[in-house]
Scaffold this motif. Structure first.
Motif, mmCIF file in Angstrom:
data_model
loop_
_atom_site.group_PDB
_atom_site.id
_atom_site.type_symbol
_atom_site.label_atom_id
_atom_site.label_comp_id
_atom_site.label_asym_id
_atom_site.label_seq_id
_atom_site.Cartn_x
_atom_site.Cartn_y
_atom_site.Cartn_z
ATOM 1 N N PRO A 54 0.815 -1.219 0.000
ATOM 2 C CA PRO A 54 0.000 0.000 0.000
ATOM 3 C C PRO A 54 0.851 1.273 0.000
ATOM 4 C CG PRO A 54 -0.641 -1.438 1.824
ATOM 5 C CD PRO A 54 0.544 -2.041 1.182
ATOM 6 N N ILE A 55 2.007 1.210 0.654
ATOM 7 C CA ILE A 55 2.898 2.373 0.693
ATOM 8 C C ILE A 55 3.465 2.639 -0.690
ATOM 9 C CG2 ILE A 55 5.030 3.274 1.688
ATOM 10 C CD1 ILE A 55 4.388 1.538 4.192
ATOM 11 N N ILE A 56 3.896 1.593 -1.361
ATOM 12 C CA ILE A 56 4.450 1.739 -2.714
ATOM 13 C C ILE A 56 3.388 2.276 -3.660
ATOM 14 C CG2 ILE A 56 5.368 0.449 -4.681
ATOM 15 C CD1 ILE A 56 6.801 -1.346 -2.646
ATOM 16 N N ASN A 57 2.168 1.799 -3.528
ATOM 17 C CA ASN A 57 1.073 2.298 -4.346
ATOM 18 C C ASN A 57 0.870 3.800 -4.103
ATOM 19 O OD1 ASN A 57 -1.173 2.098 -6.171
ATOM 20 N ND2 ASN A 57 -2.505 2.164 -4.380
ATOM 21 N N GLY A 58 0.912 4.215 -2.851
ATOM 22 C CA GLY A 58 0.755 5.634 -2.530
ATOM 23 C C GLY A 58 1.865 6.492 -3.100
ATOM 24 N N VAL A 59 3.096 5.993 -3.036
ATOM 25 C CA VAL A 59 4.224 6.728 -3.607
ATOM 26 C C VAL A 59 4.063 6.862 -5.109
ATOM 27 C CG1 VAL A 59 6.707 6.636 -4.049
ATOM 28 C CG2 VAL A 59 5.834 6.121 -1.779
ATOM 29 N N LEU A 60 3.665 5.799 -5.753
ATOM 30 C CA LEU A 60 3.487 5.834 -7.203
ATOM 31 C C LEU A 60 2.371 6.800 -7.588
ATOM 32 C CD1 LEU A 60 4.510 4.788 -9.871
ATOM 33 C CD2 LEU A 60 2.990 2.841 -9.628
ATOM 34 N N GLU A 61 1.293 6.827 -6.828
ATOM 35 C CA GLU A 61 0.214 7.791 -7.089
ATOM 36 C C GLU A 61 0.720 9.215 -6.924
ATOM 37 O OE1 GLU A 61 -2.985 6.721 -4.486
ATOM 38 O OE2 GLU A 61 -3.608 5.039 -5.747
ATOM 39 N N LEU A 62 1.544 9.458 -5.897
ATOM 40 C CA LEU A 62 2.137 10.780 -5.704
ATOM 41 C C LEU A 62 2.977 11.176 -6.903
ATOM 42 C CD1 LEU A 62 2.952 13.216 -3.803
ATOM 43 C CD2 LEU A 62 4.911 11.793 -3.172
ATOM 44 N N GLU A 64 2.757 10.053 -9.984
ATOM 45 C CA GLU A 64 1.898 10.252 -11.155
ATOM 46 C C GLU A 64 1.206 11.613 -11.108
ATOM 47 O OE1 GLU A 64 0.640 5.624 -12.143
ATOM 48 O OE2 GLU A 64 -0.528 6.761 -10.670
ATOM 49 N N GLU A 65 0.686 11.975 -9.938
ATOM 50 C CA GLU A 65 -0.027 13.245 -9.807
ATOM 51 C C GLU A 65 0.905 14.435 -9.990
ATOM 52 O OE1 GLU A 65 -2.061 13.268 -6.064
ATOM 53 O OE2 GLU A 65 -3.245 11.493 -6.580
ATOM 54 N N THR A 66 2.069 14.392 -9.364
ATOM 55 C CA THR A 66 2.974 15.534 -9.455
ATOM 56 C C THR A 66 3.620 15.654 -10.830
ATOM 57 O OG1 THR A 66 4.731 14.210 -8.442
ATOM 58 C CG2 THR A 66 3.440 15.646 -6.991
ATOM 59 N N ALA A 68 2.045 14.903 -13.565
ATOM 60 C CA ALA A 68 0.962 15.476 -14.374
ATOM 61 C C ALA A 68 0.844 16.975 -14.140
ATOM 62 C CB ALA A 68 -0.358 14.784 -14.058
ATOM 63 N N GLU A 69 1.205 17.429 -12.941
ATOM 64 C CA GLU A 69 1.163 18.857 -12.626
ATOM 65 C C GLU A 69 2.382 19.598 -13.147
ATOM 66 O OE1 GLU A 69 0.746 19.008 -8.399
ATOM 67 O OE2 GLU A 69 -1.329 18.308 -8.443
ATOM 68 N N GLY A 70 3.385 18.864 -13.637
ATOM 69 C CA GLY A 70 4.557 19.488 -14.225
ATOM 70 C C GLY A 70 5.697 19.747 -13.252
ATOM 71 N N GLN A 71 5.612 19.231 -12.052
ATOM 72 C CA GLN A 71 6.697 19.405 -11.093
ATOM 73 C C GLN A 71 7.807 18.404 -11.386
ATOM 74 O OE1 GLN A 71 4.496 18.759 -7.442
ATOM 75 N NE2 GLN A 71 4.577 20.953 -6.988
ATOM 76 N N SER A 72 9.025 18.770 -10.993
ATOM 77 C CA SER A 72 10.134 17.838 -11.164
ATOM 78 C C SER A 72 10.174 16.875 -9.986
ATOM 79 C CB SER A 72 11.465 18.589 -11.267
ATOM 80 O OG SER A 72 11.832 19.128 -10.017
ATOM 81 N N ALA A 73 10.835 15.763 -10.186
ATOM 82 C CA ALA A 73 10.937 14.754 -9.118
ATOM 83 C C ALA A 73 11.700 15.308 -7.929
ATOM 84 C CB ALA A 73 11.607 13.492 -9.649
ATOM 85 N N GLN A 74 12.696 16.137 -8.187
ATOM 86 C CA GLN A 74 13.485 16.704 -7.094
ATOM 87 C C GLN A 74 12.652 17.676 -6.263
ATOM 88 O OE1 GLN A 74 17.040 18.734 -8.249
ATOM 89 N NE2 GLN A 74 17.886 18.633 -6.190
ATOM 90 N N GLU A 75 11.754 18.415 -6.891
ATOM 91 C CA GLU A 75 10.868 19.309 -6.141
ATOM 92 C C GLU A 75 9.970 18.522 -5.195
ATOM 93 O OE1 GLU A 75 9.969 23.078 -9.104
ATOM 94 O OE2 GLU A 75 8.861 21.214 -9.402
#
Length: 115
Positions: A54-62, A64-66, A68-75
């Motif tokens: 469930p934790i990995i699923n939550g991280v992956l959703e985070l 995917e959402e960010t 899509a919003e155009g943020q970088s992974a480092q941000e």
């Protein structure tokens, strides 16, 4: 989930393959972060790994959402991905096998000391 899936872990294998397929759709900086997260988060697993799904699923959703919003992974994750994983797993209360053994040792010592 039936008994066979639980014993063999085939349900987890299917779920993890889906995670990997979803991660391949992410931008390259997110894919690199995903690889690092996978490297560090599995240090906190119990023997089966079910506590982390469930934790990995939550991280992956985070991710995917960010993305899509155009943020970088480092941000989103910062520079310390190992610290991010430790904090995330600690907040979720996922105990590793080491945590369980430590608790068992503490209980045995307390029992021997009569506390």
């Amino acid at each position: 989930m039936n008994f066979f899936e639980k014993i063999t872990g085939s349900d987890m294998a299917k779920e993890y393959k889906n995670f990997e397929l979803r991660a391949k759709k992410l931008p390259s900086d997110y894919q690199a972060a995903w690889e690092k997260i996978n490297l560090y988060i599995w240090e906190h697993t119990d023997f089966t790994g079910r506590n982390l799904m469930p934790i990995i699923n939550g991280v992956l959703e985070l991710l995917e959402e960010t993305s899509a919003e155009g943020q970088s992974a480092q941000e989103v994750l910062g520079d310390d991905i190992k610290g991010f994983c430790s904090a995330l797993v600690g907040d979720e209360g996922a105990n590793s096998f080491r945590d369980k053994w430590r608790q068992q040792l503490n209980n045995n010592i307390a029992r021997k000391l009569g506390k």
